[in-house]
Design a protein around this motif. Sequence first.
Motif, PDB file in Angstrom:
ATOM      1  N   ILE A   1       1.189  -0.863  -0.160  1.00 12.94           N
ATOM      2  CA  ILE A   1       0.526   0.038  -0.027  1.00 12.94           C
ATOM      3  C   ILE A   1       0.751   1.017   0.131  1.00 12.94           C
ATOM      4  O   ILE A   1       0.688   2.528  -0.799  1.00 12.94           O
ATOM      5  CB  ILE A   1      -0.863  -0.337   1.528  1.00 12.94           C
ATOM      6  N   PHE A   2       1.748   1.240   0.944  1.00 19.01           N
ATOM      7  CA  PHE A   2       2.919   2.601   0.666  1.00 19.01           C
ATOM      8  C   PHE A   2       3.467   2.945  -0.894  1.00 19.01           C
ATOM      9  O   PHE A   2       3.459   3.790  -0.875  1.00 19.01           O
ATOM     10  CB  PHE A   2       3.749   2.157   1.909  1.00 19.01           C
ATOM     11  N   LEU A   3       3.783   1.235  -0.736  1.00 16.78           N
ATOM     12  CA  LEU A   3       4.465   1.728  -2.432  1.00 16.78           C
ATOM     13  C   LEU A   3       3.964   2.404  -3.606  1.00 16.78           C
ATOM     14  O   LEU A   3       3.864   3.003  -3.982  1.00 16.78           O
ATOM     15  CB  LEU A   3       5.218   0.408  -2.672  1.00 16.78           C
ATOM     16  N   VAL A   4       2.684   1.653  -3.537  1.00 19.89           N
ATOM     17  CA  VAL A   4       1.756   2.490  -4.495  1.00 19.89           C
ATOM     18  C   VAL A   4       1.034   3.608  -4.280  1.00 19.89           C
ATOM     19  O   VAL A   4       1.384   4.610  -5.051  1.00 19.89           O
ATOM     20  CB  VAL A   4       0.348   1.389  -4.816  1.00 19.89           C
ATOM     21  N   VAL A   5       0.946   4.063  -2.928  1.00 16.51           N
ATOM     22  CA  VAL A   5       0.436   5.657  -2.748  1.00 16.51           C
ATOM     23  C   VAL A   5       1.449   6.487  -3.372  1.00 16.51           C
ATOM     24  O   VAL A   5       1.959   8.052  -2.918  1.00 16.51           O
ATOM     25  CB  VAL A   5       0.295   5.964  -1.401  1.00 16.51           C
TER      26      VAL A   5
END
Length: 119
Positions: free
Chosen positions: A67-71
């Motif tokens: 999730i952090f990577l996508v954001v």
Amino acid sequence: MKRHNYSPIVKGIGLVLILCAIQIITNLIYQQSILANFQNFIFIVAIYLIPYSLSFTKWNLFYQFLIFLVVSFGYFTATSFLDNSYVDYSSAFLLLIISIFAAFLMTFFSLIIRQERRK
């Protein structure tokens, strides 16, 4: 002298307020709009808010990392398009590497917040 142990929320809010004041002063010195160049400030706020909110979930760290990577990749890609600095695939690769580093940083923050809450 008594040492105060402030919560991570108070420390984060203090850091955000200090960075906001520095950005506003810098904009005033360079005679720009007060809200100019706030995209980095917004990302710094997201670095603190997203891990804090996801630390309350039961998801494991791998899903949080994704999730952090996508954001972070979405944020960096959007700002690159808006700045007209997205050139070719090497730019995308560089943004992916920076996003991976930011995702590791956010995952580390989430892990620290989970450990602090368990105490």
